[in-house]
Design an enzyme around this catalytic site. Structure first.
Site, PDB file in Angstrom:
ATOM      1  N   ASP A  13      61.484  42.908 110.944  1.00 19.27           N
ATOM      2  CA  ASP A  13      62.057  41.595 110.633  1.00 19.27           C
ATOM      3  C   ASP A  13      63.430  41.700 109.988  1.00 19.27           C
ATOM      4  O   ASP A  13      63.804  40.864 109.155  1.00 19.27           O
ATOM      5  CB  ASP A  13      61.117  40.786 109.716  1.00 19.27           C
ATOM      6  N   LYS A  16      66.873  42.398 114.128  1.00 19.12           N
ATOM      7  CA  LYS A  16      67.271  43.215 115.284  1.00 19.12           C
ATOM      8  C   LYS A  16      67.611  42.338 116.484  1.00 19.12           C
ATOM      9  O   LYS A  16      68.506  42.657 117.257  1.00 19.12           O
ATOM     10  CB  LYS A  16      66.142  44.188 115.676  1.00 19.12           C
ATOM     11  N   GLY A  40      58.447  40.040 116.824  1.00 22.35           N
ATOM     12  CA  GLY A  40      59.013  38.709 117.060  1.00 22.35           C
ATOM     13  C   GLY A  40      60.484  38.771 116.745  1.00 22.35           C
ATOM     14  O   GLY A  40      60.859  38.976 115.598  1.00 22.35           O
ATOM     15  N   HIS A  41      61.306  38.675 117.762  1.00 18.49           N
ATOM     16  CA  HIS A  41      62.751  38.756 117.547  1.00 18.49           C
ATOM     17  C   HIS A  41      63.364  37.367 117.714  1.00 18.49           C
ATOM     18  O   HIS A  41      63.308  36.792 118.794  1.00 18.49           O
ATOM     19  CB  HIS A  41      63.381  39.735 118.546  1.00 18.49           C
ATOM     20  N   GLN A 224      59.699  46.543 115.390  1.00 17.41           N
ATOM     21  CA  GLN A 224      59.246  46.880 114.026  1.00 17.41           C
ATOM     22  C   GLN A 224      60.344  47.655 113.278  1.00 17.41           C
ATOM     23  O   GLN A 224      61.508  47.481 113.593  1.00 17.41           O
ATOM     24  CB  GLN A 224      57.920  47.651 114.027  1.00 17.41           C
TER      25      GLN A 224
HETATM   26  P1  IMP Z   1      50.071  45.879 114.034  1.00 16.68           P
HETATM   27  O1  IMP Z   1      51.337  46.425 114.592  1.00 16.68           O
HETATM   28  O2  IMP Z   1      49.755  44.491 114.513  1.00 16.68           O
HETATM   29  O3  IMP Z   1      48.909  46.814 114.181  1.00 16.68           O
HETATM   30  O4  IMP Z   1      50.270  45.726 112.450  1.00 16.68           O
HETATM   31  C1  IMP Z   1      50.419  46.841 111.594  1.00 16.68           C
HETATM   32  C2  IMP Z   1      51.404  46.539 110.475  1.00 16.68           C
HETATM   33  O5  IMP Z   1      52.705  46.378 111.026  1.00 16.68           O
HETATM   34  C3  IMP Z   1      51.119  45.234 109.726  1.00 16.68           C
HETATM   35  O6  IMP Z   1      51.509  45.383 108.377  1.00 16.68           O
HETATM   36  C4  IMP Z   1      52.011  44.235 110.407  1.00 16.68           C
HETATM   37  O7  IMP Z   1      52.323  43.141 109.578  1.00 16.68           O
HETATM   38  C5  IMP Z   1      53.228  45.094 110.680  1.00 16.68           C
HETATM   39  N1  IMP Z   1      54.035  44.629 111.816  1.00 16.68           N
HETATM   40  C6  IMP Z   1      53.782  44.785 113.122  1.00 16.68           C
HETATM   41  N2  IMP Z   1      54.769  44.252 113.863  1.00 16.68           N
HETATM   42  C7  IMP Z   1      55.667  43.769 112.995  1.00 16.68           C
HETATM   43  C8  IMP Z   1      56.943  43.119 113.158  1.00 16.68           C
HETATM   44  O8  IMP Z   1      57.436  42.902 114.260  1.00 16.68           O
HETATM   45  N3  IMP Z   1      57.574  42.762 112.017  1.00 16.68           N
HETATM   46  C9  IMP Z   1      57.064  43.033 110.782  1.00 16.68           C
HETATM   47  N4  IMP Z   1      55.902  43.638 110.589  1.00 16.68           N
HETATM   48  C10 IMP Z   1      55.208  44.002 111.688  1.00 16.68           C
END
Ligand code: IMP
Length: 421
Positions: A13, A16, A40-41, A224
């Site tokens: 977040d 990017k 989510g971009h 991420q």
């Molecule tokens: P997962 O990727 O859904 O398995 O989540 C694992 C961890 O990564 C959690 O803490 C999510 O909140 C975090 N996470 C996954 N994708 C994002 C992103 O695009 N932005 C921020 N945090 C993310």
């Protein structure tokens, strides 16, 4: 033309989407290399405001080929929705290409993610990302985009895998704490998505190689952030893929020697969603002020993001593991609204020369802060020299600590609100 890599330098977040949207103006090929629709971009440009999850922000440059590469896990119904949304708003998908080797997120992955999170929680996005990557590495029940190509074969794979997974899930969650749709529902939605996706499946490896041979500008886009990397992040509170720059080459087949720029996107303050250590998390009213002013709610899940101060030891760590050549600093306009701003420039007992070698025991760190004042509005600033002195000093501190140049400074959500050196 060079290959550029864009990665998140924090916990995701960082903005990017905006940076890729700007850089893609000159990119011939933009490649998303990891993650799924957990990302989510947000992009705000002349075409409007969009929240992208799987498709590269390069899609707004109609000349750019936008690839979803093998390292991405694709949830076909979500991809279809994203495609429809763009098409309905007049954005061409002519440049969209999907790797046959990308893996597919299935409803049983989502059910498993939800089942596990109802126990000991990591705070995942509940999008089935972890279980899908598990199956990819485990191999037995994995399904790839290429498996969609033959309708009858795909149908057969769905049927057999559904039966096996249903049994497995019932064994794993005997209290019935999972929601797996019935087979017919899954079949209908995946066959519908298949129709949408099919025309976009392409030999993306050849596309990338041809672009490199012609010296085209190839942009590799991570999802991420560094601190969520499965190997280099704050394990186990991480995502299930590699988010760092080295993964960009591995997952796209781009040779290391072609890379000219590695851009780490960092927010002027820190945010995190989900569980896990966060040394500079704010315990006070500024947490709320930043969240509201910066609209710090997850673009995928809507969850409120935890907010904290800039953590220079962590940023330096991100510069090191990604070998960043430059930093894109975002949301300087938001941070400047606060009266008083803190910057963590060390942890108690940290050897500043060495910095952090890894992120173990991050929850036991005690940050040491320096304090500065907010710089107010940045509206209308076009050059770094036009920024208020306090803002310039803030940027200089980041550069001095990390040894990496801040090359882009974002001072608003819109495409034009950026200062590039
Ligand atoms: P997962 O990727 O859904 O398995 O989540 C694992 C961890 O990564 C959690 O803490 C999510 O909140 C975090 N996470 C996954 N994708 C994002 C992103 O695009 N932005 C921020 N945090 C993310």
């Amino acid at each position: 033309m060079p290959v550029s890599i864009v990665v998140g330098a924090q916990w995701g977040d960082e903005g990017k989407g905006k940076i890729v949207d700007v850089l893609a103006q000159t990119a011939d090929v933009a490649v998303r290399f990891n993650g799924g629709n957990n990302a989510g971009h947000t992009v705000i440009n002349e075409d409007g405001q969009y929240a992208l999850h799987l498709i590269s922000a390069g899609i707004f440059n109609h000349q750019t080929i936008c690839i979803i590469e093998r390292g991405v896990v694709v949830h076909p119904p979500s991809l279809m929705e994203e495609m429809k949304l763009l098409l309905n708003r007049g954005i061409s998908l002519k440049g969209l290409k999907i790797s046959p080797s990308a893996h597919i997120v299935m409803p049983w992955h989502i059910a498993e993610d939800q089942g596990k999170e109802s126990g000991v929680a990591i705070g995942t996005t509940l999008r089935g990302i972890g279980p899908c990557y598990q199956d990819k590495v485990g191999r037995w029940f994995a399904i790839r985009i290429e498996d969609m190509q033959d309708k009858q074969l795909f149908f057969g794979i769905l049927e057999t895998t559904y039966a096996a997974k249903k049994q497995e899930l019932h064994a794993k969650f005997p209290d019935g704490n999972i929601r797996l749709p019935d087979f017919e529902t899954i079949r209908t939605s995946y066959l519908e998505a298949r129709e949408y996706i099919l025309p976009y499946i392409a030999n993306t490896t050849s596309l990338i190689r041809r672009a490199l041979a012609k010296k085209k500008h190839v942009l590799l886009e991570g999802a991420q952030g560094t601190l969520l990397d499965v190997d280099y992040g704050s394990y186990p509170y991480v995502t299930s893929s590699n988010t760092v720059s080295m993964a960009a080459c591995l997952l796209t087949g781009v040779p290391f020697r072609e890379v000219r720029a590695i851009i780490g996107v960092a927010k002027a303050y820190l945010t995190r969603v989900g569980g896990g250590p966060f040394p500079t998390e704010i315990d006070g009213p500024e947490q709320n002020m930043l969240r509201e002013a910066g609209r710090e709610y997850g673009a995928t899940t809507g969850r409120p993001r935890r907010c904290g101060w800039m953590d220079l030891p962590l940023l330096r760590y991100a510069c090191m593991v990604n070998d960043l050549t430059e930093i894109a600093l975002t949301k300087m306009d938001i941070l400047g609204l606060l009266d008083t701003i803190k910057i963590c420039n060390s942890y108690k007992g940290l050897n500043r020369e060495e910095g952090l070698a890894d992120l173990r025991n991050l929850d036991a760190k005690t940050p040491e802060y320096i304090t500065t004042q907010g710089w107010g509005s940045l509206e209308g600033c076009r050059f770094r020299s036009e920024l208020p002195e306090l803002a310039q000093n803030y940027i200089k501190k980041i550069e001095a600590y990390t040894g990496v140049r801040v090359h882009y400074i974002s001072i608003g959500g819109k495409r034009k609100e950026i200062i590039a050196l």
